[in-house]
Motif scaffolding. Structure first.
Motif, short mmCIF file in Angstrom:
data_model
loop_
_atom_site.label_atom_id
_atom_site.label_comp_id
_atom_site.label_asym_id
_atom_site.label_seq_id
_atom_site.Cartn_x
_atom_site.Cartn_y
_atom_site.Cartn_z
N GLU A 62 1.15 -1.49 -0.31
CA GLU A 62 -0.13 0.35 0.35
C GLU A 62 1.23 1.45 -0.22
O GLU A 62 0.67 2.46 -0.68
CB GLU A 62 -1.11 -0.05 1.23
CG GLU A 62 -2.25 -0.72 0.68
CD GLU A 62 -3.16 -0.12 -0.43
OE1 GLU A 62 -3.39 0.64 -0.10
OE2 GLU A 62 -3.53 -1.11 -1.23
N ALA A 63 1.69 1.17 0.72
CA ALA A 63 3.23 2.13 0.94
C ALA A 63 3.40 2.52 -0.91
O ALA A 63 3.15 3.60 -0.90
CB ALA A 63 3.95 1.94 2.15
N ILE A 64 3.76 1.64 -1.61
CA ILE A 64 4.27 1.86 -2.65
C ILE A 64 3.50 2.17 -3.89
O ILE A 64 3.58 3.13 -4.91
CB ILE A 64 4.68 0.26 -3.00
CG1 ILE A 64 6.32 0.10 -2.29
CG2 ILE A 64 5.07 0.50 -4.89
CD1 ILE A 64 6.89 -1.55 -2.61
N ARG A 65 2.31 1.53 -3.56
CA ARG A 65 0.97 2.15 -4.37
C ARG A 65 0.69 4.00 -4.27
O ARG A 65 0.70 4.37 -4.72
CB ARG A 65 -0.06 1.35 -4.24
CG ARG A 65 -1.30 1.75 -5.10
CD ARG A 65 -2.38 0.78 -4.91
NE ARG A 65 -3.15 0.61 -3.39
CZ ARG A 65 -4.23 1.74 -3.26
NH1 ARG A 65 -3.93 2.93 -3.85
NH2 ARG A 65 -4.43 2.45 -1.85
N LYS A 66 0.51 4.03 -3.12
CA LYS A 66 0.16 5.20 -2.84
C LYS A 66 1.55 6.27 -2.97
O LYS A 66 1.17 7.03 -3.69
CB LYS A 66 -0.04 5.58 -1.61
CG LYS A 66 -0.90 5.11 -0.86
CD LYS A 66 -1.19 5.12 0.84
CE LYS A 66 -2.79 5.11 1.36
NZ LYS A 66 -2.83 5.17 2.75
N ALA A 67 3.19 6.11 -3.02
CA ALA A 67 4.36 6.40 -3.48
C ALA A 67 3.68 6.84 -5.41
O ALA A 67 4.14 7.69 -5.96
CB ALA A 67 5.26 6.33 -2.54
N GLN A 68 3.52 5.44 -5.79
CA GLN A 68 3.85 5.74 -7.65
C GLN A 68 2.02 6.38 -7.54
O GLN A 68 2.35 6.98 -8.80
CB GLN A 68 3.24 4.15 -7.64
CG GLN A 68 4.09 3.33 -7.42
CD GLN A 68 3.81 1.32 -8.29
OE1 GLN A 68 3.44 1.53 -8.34
NE2 GLN A 68 5.10 1.29 -8.55
N GLU A 69 1.00 6.51 -6.81
CA GLU A 69 -0.01 7.40 -7.03
C GLU A 69 0.70 8.53 -7.36
O GLU A 69 0.22 9.68 -7.72
CB GLU A 69 -0.90 7.43 -6.46
CG GLU A 69 -1.76 5.76 -6.61
CD GLU A 69 -2.92 6.15 -6.18
OE1 GLU A 69 -3.37 6.30 -4.48
OE2 GLU A 69 -3.76 4.95 -5.88
N THR A 70 0.80 9.36 -5.79
CA THR A 70 1.31 10.79 -5.76
C THR A 70 2.14 10.51 -7.11
O THR A 70 2.70 11.70 -7.42
CB THR A 70 2.09 11.29 -4.33
OG1 THR A 70 2.88 10.30 -4.41
CG2 THR A 70 0.88 10.17 -3.19
N SER A 71 3.38 10.07 -7.41
CA SER A 71 4.35 10.55 -8.19
C SER A 71 3.99 10.05 -9.82
O SER A 71 4.72 11.36 -10.84
CB SER A 71 5.68 9.74 -8.44
OG SER A 71 5.18 8.56 -8.59
N GLY A 72 3.44 9.97 -9.57
CA GLY A 72 2.34 9.84 -11.08
C GLY A 72 1.17 10.50 -11.09
O GLY A 72 1.17 11.52 -12.84
N GLY A 73 0.68 11.29 -9.77
CA GLY A 73 -0.14 12.43 -10.32
C GLY A 73 0.60 14.00 -10.23
O GLY A 73 -0.20 15.21 -10.86
N ASN A 74 2.07 14.30 -10.18
CA ASN A 74 2.26 14.95 -10.08
C ASN A 74 3.03 15.85 -11.90
O ASN A 74 3.49 15.03 -12.47
CB ASN A 74 4.07 15.67 -9.25
CG ASN A 74 3.56 15.35 -7.77
OD1 ASN A 74 2.18 16.26 -7.48
ND2 ASN A 74 4.55 15.38 -6.98
#
Length: 109
Positions: free
Chosen positions: A97-109
């Motif tokens: 979940e931590a990896i998935r959230k980190a990918q979502e935040t980096s992909g959204g920028n």
């Protein structure tokens, strides 16, 4: 000094849990909890789930067969696998979940 005592306790606990008698006892307790949960399930209220979930956790802790089936179900139904991991509070779920959230935040920028 307290660190050494903590490590000693952890090692003793690990050795205790690795005892075949303890493993089989935990497995049997898990099966009994599941059976009791299924017997209580028809009654009104969520009583059965409070016995079935710990029973499944005990069986997953002690049975390689159950672990392989669990992984197979998770691959077959990844969405359900996320919920199962969350319910069992597995460290691997928290890591993913931590990896998935980190990918979502980096992909959204």
């Amino acid at each position: 000094m307290t660190k050494c005592l903590g490590m000693e306790r952890r090692d003793k606990w690990r050795r205790f849990l690795d005892n075949p008698f303890v493993e089989w006892s935990m497995f049997a307790a898990g099966v009994l909890l599941i059976i009791a949960g299924l017997a209580i399930a028809p009654l009104p209220g969520p009583g059965g789930i409070f016995l079935i979930a710990p029973g499944v956790a005990l069986i997953l802790k002690t049975s390689m067969w159950a672990k392989r089936r669990y992984v197979r179900v998770k691959r077959w139904q990844p969405r359900a696998g996320r919920w199962m991991d969350w319910a069992l509070r597995r460290p691997s779920h928290q890591r993913r979940e931590a990896i998935r959230k980190a990918q979502e935040t980096s992909g959204g920028n």
